[in-house]
Scaffold this motif. Structure first.
Motif, PDB file in Angstrom:
ATOM      1  N   VAL A   1       0.763  -1.220  -0.064  1.00 15.01           N
ATOM      2  CA  VAL A   1      -0.058   0.120  -0.107  1.00 15.01           C
ATOM      3  C   VAL A   1       0.837   1.293   0.027  1.00 15.01           C
ATOM      4  CG1 VAL A   1      -2.181  -1.070   1.010  1.00 15.01           C
ATOM      5  CG2 VAL A   1      -0.144  -0.185   2.589  1.00 15.01           C
ATOM      6  N   ASP A   2       2.048   0.952   0.537  1.00 11.28           N
ATOM      7  CA  ASP A   2       2.947   2.288   0.645  1.00 11.28           C
ATOM      8  C   ASP A   2       3.926   2.485  -0.501  1.00 11.28           C
ATOM      9  OD1 ASP A   2       4.781   0.527   1.363  1.00 11.28           O
ATOM     10  OD2 ASP A   2       5.540   1.448   3.076  1.00 11.28           O
ATOM     11  N   ASN A   3       3.470   1.675  -1.650  1.00 12.14           N
ATOM     12  CA  ASN A   3       4.384   1.497  -2.827  1.00 12.14           C
ATOM     13  C   ASN A   3       5.896   0.848  -2.721  1.00 12.14           C
ATOM     14  OD1 ASN A   3       3.144   2.306  -5.144  1.00 12.14           O
ATOM     15  ND2 ASN A   3       3.200   4.423  -4.370  1.00 12.14           N
ATOM     16  N   SER A   4       6.106   0.080  -1.323  1.00 14.40           N
ATOM     17  CA  SER A   4       7.209  -0.644  -1.378  1.00 14.40           C
ATOM     18  C   SER A   4       7.262  -1.811  -2.084  1.00 14.40           C
ATOM     19  CB  SER A   4       7.094  -1.086   0.291  1.00 14.40           C
ATOM     20  OG  SER A   4       7.782   0.149   1.154  1.00 14.40           O
ATOM     21  N   ILE A   5       8.395  -2.420  -2.278  1.00 16.75           N
ATOM     22  CA  ILE A   5       8.365  -3.638  -3.152  1.00 16.75           C
ATOM     23  C   ILE A   5       9.044  -4.799  -2.475  1.00 16.75           C
ATOM     24  CG2 ILE A   5      10.019  -4.612  -5.095  1.00 16.75           C
ATOM     25  CD1 ILE A   5      10.317  -1.890  -5.988  1.00 16.75           C
ATOM     26  N   LYS A   6       8.123  -6.156  -2.641  1.00 15.39           N
ATOM     27  CA  LYS A   6       8.817  -7.399  -2.010  1.00 15.39           C
ATOM     28  C   LYS A   6       8.805  -8.427  -2.892  1.00 15.39           C
ATOM     29  CE  LYS A   6       4.575  -7.951   0.691  1.00 15.39           C
ATOM     30  NZ  LYS A   6       3.552  -8.143   1.904  1.00 15.39           N
ATOM     31  N   ILE A   7       9.385  -9.301  -2.670  1.00 14.80           N
ATOM     32  CA  ILE A   7       9.150 -10.641  -3.465  1.00 14.80           C
ATOM     33  C   ILE A   7       8.926 -11.569  -2.439  1.00 14.80           C
ATOM     34  CG2 ILE A   7      11.199  -9.919  -5.110  1.00 14.80           C
ATOM     35  CD1 ILE A   7      12.955 -11.869  -3.914  1.00 14.80           C
ATOM     36  N   GLY A   8       8.386 -12.726  -3.262  1.00 11.63           N
ATOM     37  CA  GLY A   8       7.908 -13.790  -2.449  1.00 11.63           C
ATOM     38  C   GLY A   8       6.537 -14.117  -3.070  1.00 11.63           C
ATOM     39  N   PRO A   9       5.711 -15.162  -2.227  1.00 16.34           N
ATOM     40  CA  PRO A   9       6.457 -15.814  -0.884  1.00 16.34           C
ATOM     41  C   PRO A   9       6.827 -17.275  -1.240  1.00 16.34           C
ATOM     42  CG  PRO A   9       3.885 -16.514  -1.170  1.00 16.34           C
ATOM     43  CD  PRO A   9       4.507 -15.536  -2.375  1.00 16.34           C
ATOM     44  N   THR A  10       7.531 -17.721  -0.098  1.00 16.46           N
ATOM     45  CA  THR A  10       7.950 -19.097  -0.093  1.00 16.46           C
ATOM     46  C   THR A  10       6.510 -19.922  -0.020  1.00 16.46           C
ATOM     47  OG1 THR A  10       8.246 -19.203   2.282  1.00 16.46           O
ATOM     48  CG2 THR A  10      10.230 -18.764   0.700  1.00 16.46           C
ATOM     49  N   ALA A  11       6.833 -21.198  -0.010  1.00 16.89           N
ATOM     50  CA  ALA A  11       5.657 -22.113   0.111  1.00 16.89           C
ATOM     51  C   ALA A  11       6.397 -23.438   0.749  1.00 16.89           C
ATOM     52  CB  ALA A  11       4.900 -22.659  -0.858  1.00 16.89           C
ATOM     53  N   ILE A  12       7.214 -23.189   1.963  1.00 16.05           N
ATOM     54  CA  ILE A  12       8.000 -24.419   2.672  1.00 16.05           C
ATOM     55  C   ILE A  12       6.991 -25.010   3.416  1.00 16.05           C
ATOM     56  CG2 ILE A  12      10.023 -24.592   4.105  1.00 16.05           C
ATOM     57  CD1 ILE A  12      10.925 -21.770   3.080  1.00 16.05           C
ATOM     58  N   PRO A  13       7.076 -26.423   3.473  1.00 19.47           N
ATOM     59  CA  PRO A  13       6.264 -27.186   4.315  1.00 19.47           C
ATOM     60  C   PRO A  13       7.009 -26.787   5.796  1.00 19.47           C
ATOM     61  CG  PRO A  13       6.876 -28.241   2.444  1.00 19.47           C
ATOM     62  CD  PRO A  13       7.803 -27.203   2.342  1.00 19.47           C
ATOM     63  N   ALA A  14       5.950 -26.473   6.610  1.00 25.99           N
ATOM     64  CA  ALA A  14       6.245 -26.356   8.021  1.00 25.99           C
ATOM     65  C   ALA A  14       6.306 -27.574   8.874  1.00 25.99           C
ATOM     66  CB  ALA A  14       5.354 -25.278   8.524  1.00 25.99           C
ATOM     67  N   LEU A  15       6.593 -27.627   9.969  1.00 23.61           N
ATOM     68  CA  LEU A  15       6.926 -28.846  10.927  1.00 23.61           C
ATOM     69  C   LEU A  15       5.888 -29.128  12.078  1.00 23.61           C
ATOM     70  CD1 LEU A  15      10.577 -29.036  10.722  1.00 23.61           C
ATOM     71  CD2 LEU A  15       8.853 -30.498   9.327  1.00 23.61           C
ATOM     72  N   TRP A  16       5.352 -27.617  12.213  1.00 21.38           N
ATOM     73  CA  TRP A  16       4.174 -27.709  13.096  1.00 21.38           C
ATOM     74  C   TRP A  16       3.245 -26.382  12.783  1.00 21.38           C
ATOM     75  CZ3 TRP A  16       9.224 -27.063  14.709  1.00 21.38           C
ATOM     76  CH2 TRP A  16       9.468 -25.805  15.092  1.00 21.38           C
ATOM     77  N   ARG A  17       2.092 -26.306  13.373  1.00 17.70           N
ATOM     78  CA  ARG A  17       1.008 -25.336  12.752  1.00 17.70           C
ATOM     79  C   ARG A  17       1.354 -24.101  13.001  1.00 17.70           C
ATOM     80  NH1 ARG A  17      -4.510 -28.234  12.381  1.00 17.70           N
ATOM     81  NH2 ARG A  17      -3.810 -30.312  12.582  1.00 17.70           N
ATOM     82  N   GLU A  18       2.178 -23.503  13.950  1.00 17.36           N
ATOM     83  CA  GLU A  18       2.736 -22.231  14.038  1.00 17.36           C
ATOM     84  C   GLU A  18       4.182 -22.019  14.031  1.00 17.36           C
ATOM     85  OE1 GLU A  18       0.655 -20.229  17.472  1.00 17.36           O
ATOM     86  OE2 GLU A  18      -1.453 -20.885  16.541  1.00 17.36           O
ATOM     87  N   ASN A  19       4.725 -22.719  13.242  1.00 15.96           N
ATOM     88  CA  ASN A  19       6.153 -22.901  13.262  1.00 15.96           C
ATOM     89  C   ASN A  19       6.834 -21.617  12.485  1.00 15.96           C
ATOM     90  OD1 ASN A  19       8.273 -24.978  11.025  1.00 15.96           O
ATOM     91  ND2 ASN A  19       9.055 -23.787  12.657  1.00 15.96           N
ATOM     92  N   TYR A  20       6.661 -20.477  12.912  1.00 17.74           N
ATOM     93  CA  TYR A  20       7.174 -19.378  12.800  1.00 17.74           C
ATOM     94  C   TYR A  20       8.693 -19.116  12.496  1.00 17.74           C
ATOM     95  CZ  TYR A  20       2.268 -17.858  12.532  1.00 17.74           C
ATOM     96  OH  TYR A  20       0.759 -17.733  12.577  1.00 17.74           O
ATOM     97  N   SER A  21       9.233 -19.279  13.639  1.00 20.46           N
ATOM     98  CA  SER A  21      10.602 -19.118  13.886  1.00 20.46           C
ATOM     99  C   SER A  21      11.216 -19.788  14.792  1.00 20.46           C
ATOM    100  CB  SER A  21      11.266 -17.818  13.954  1.00 20.46           C
ATOM    101  OG  SER A  21      10.503 -17.122  15.195  1.00 20.46           O
TER     102      SER A  21
END
Length: 415
Positions: free
Chosen positions: A257-277
């Motif tokens: 929305v602020d015109n920033s640029i990003k690339i992604g996303p990944t679609a990496i299989p996670a190992l538990w449901r909230e496997n953020y970090s």
């Protein structure tokens, strides 16, 4: 804790839009939303890309096709009426070789069937929209694809529903139920009807009600990488031709929305449901169950899961990730990228019997509860018309039960 007519589990975009739709239809009903976190949109909804899709990726017989097309219009109107941020930058879908031109043709056919505007452009015309874009001979342009701030949208939804009488109970965890009584970490809540929009845990709750037994959630981790050098090297969303056999659209350029640029996303299989970090919210039972199904998918190579998993894991390395985006543009400073952004987890439904990823919305329920088992991407875009559909299904089930109950009562009298 009181008794409610409707109780919604989960304050993501689906729970919020259903609450909004219920209170709009039934302003005198008591409606409550419980959420295990301390605020709305703490998981998938708040970690969403923010892209409002137009609806041309999906076959015309799918719920997604209709809900995405109508949802784009409805969410755009919602943002404009409430003066929320929206970036109407459009989207270019590009091909890297002659083989991918066939993929563009299929997208155009789907767009035409779904009533979604898509425009053919040659390379010169595409570069008038984004001078940095590269495509092989032709590209498709979607003028109605845009970006919003998903957290801002969810907060506005909550404010609007609260003002209309919906009650929100945060830090409140569903534990179990006994008929119309829900047991939570803060006591018992009574309600006439339960609506399960728990996202990553929707299948677990549905199973306790006897629904969705042939399904389980397989989590996939989505990560974006921000381009910090400037906001002008890419002017619009730029997407590749996707593999339409799986629900992931591939690495692409997103304008926020602020015109920033990003690339992604990944679609990496996670190992538990909230496997953020790290080991944050690690649960051994989830780890064992998810690893079991991912191992089955890997060994049987369902929907080419083996290749998908190996390719996605490579994206943890920044240079590999960046390289995938360079095919769609003429030049970019590879040193201009910053850190990975906050990851999100996609709650992807798996059919345990067929080992197939379910690519459309799945609802199961009866006269006492309704379970949104698969709020599949782009659920954020779809959310407003999807909520109308869910409420229609709830009303239908309740009326059918009333008619059946009334019929039984009269048969007893006649007897």
């Amino acid at each position: 804790m009181g008794k409610y007519d409707y109780l919604i589990i989960g304050a993501g975009i689906i729970g919020l839009t259903i609450a909004r739709e219920l209170i709009r239809r039934y302003p005198r009903k008591r409606i409550c939303v419980i959420e295990k976190e301390d605020q709305v949109a703490m998981h998938s909804s708040g970690r969403n890309s923010g892209v409002l899709h137009a609806g041309f990726y999906y076959s015309s017989d799918s719920l997604k096709a209709r809900f995405t097309r109508d949802g784009n219009i409805a969410m755009t109107r919602f943002c404009e009426e409430n003066r929320l941020k929206i970036n109407k930058c459009g989207k270019l879908i590009v091909a890297v070789n002659e083989e991918e031109l066939a993929g563009l043709e299929e997208l155009k056919r789907r767009g035409d069937r779904n009533g979604v505007e898509l425009v053919w452009l040659d390379l010169e015309e595409a570069r008038k929209i984004d001078p940095n874009v590269f495509t092989f001979q032709r590209a498709l342009y979607s003028p109605n694809t845009s970006s919003v701030d998903p957290v801002e949208v969810c907060q506005q939804m909550k404010w609007e529903s609260s003002r209309s009488g919906v009650e929100f109970r945060f830090n409140t965890v569903y534990l179990r139920h006994n008929n119309n009584q829900l047991v939570t970490n803060h006591g018992i809540i009574e309600c006439d009807y339960v609506i399960n929009t728990a996202g990553l845990y929707a299948d677990k709750i549905a199973h306790k009600y006897g629904f969705g037994k042939k399904f389980t959630i397989i989590p996939f981790k989505g990560i974006y990488l921000k381009y910090t050098k400037n906001k002008s090297d890419v002017m619009t969303h730029i997407y590749p031709v996707p593999n339409l056999n799986n629900p992931f659209l591939g690495v692409h350029f997103t304008k926020t929305v602020d015109n920033s640029i990003k690339i992604g996303p990944t679609a990496i299989p996670a190992l538990w449901r909230e496997n953020y970090s790290g080991l944050h919210r690690f649960k051994s039972s989830e780890f064992i169950q998810i690893l079991y199904y991912e191992a089955k998918l890997f060994l049987k190579n369902s929907f080419n899961f083996r290749r998908l998993a190996l390719e996605e894991v490579k994206k943890y390395k920044k240079t590999n990730f960046i390289h995938l985006s360079l095919k769609m543009i003429r030049h970019l400073d590879i040193e201009g990228f910053g850190d990975f952004l906050k990851p999100g987890i996609r709650a992807q439904l798996l059919n345990k019997e067929t080992l197939e990823l379910v690519q459309d919305f799945v609802l199961e329920g009866d006269h006492q509860s309704m379970h949104v088992l698969n709020a599949v991407s782009p659920a954020f875009t779809c959310s407003i018309p999807f909520a109308e559909y869910v409420v229609d299904e709830i009303i239908k089930n309740q009326k059918q039960n009333f008619i059946q109950s009334d019929s039984v009562r009269y048969r007893k009298i006649d007897y």
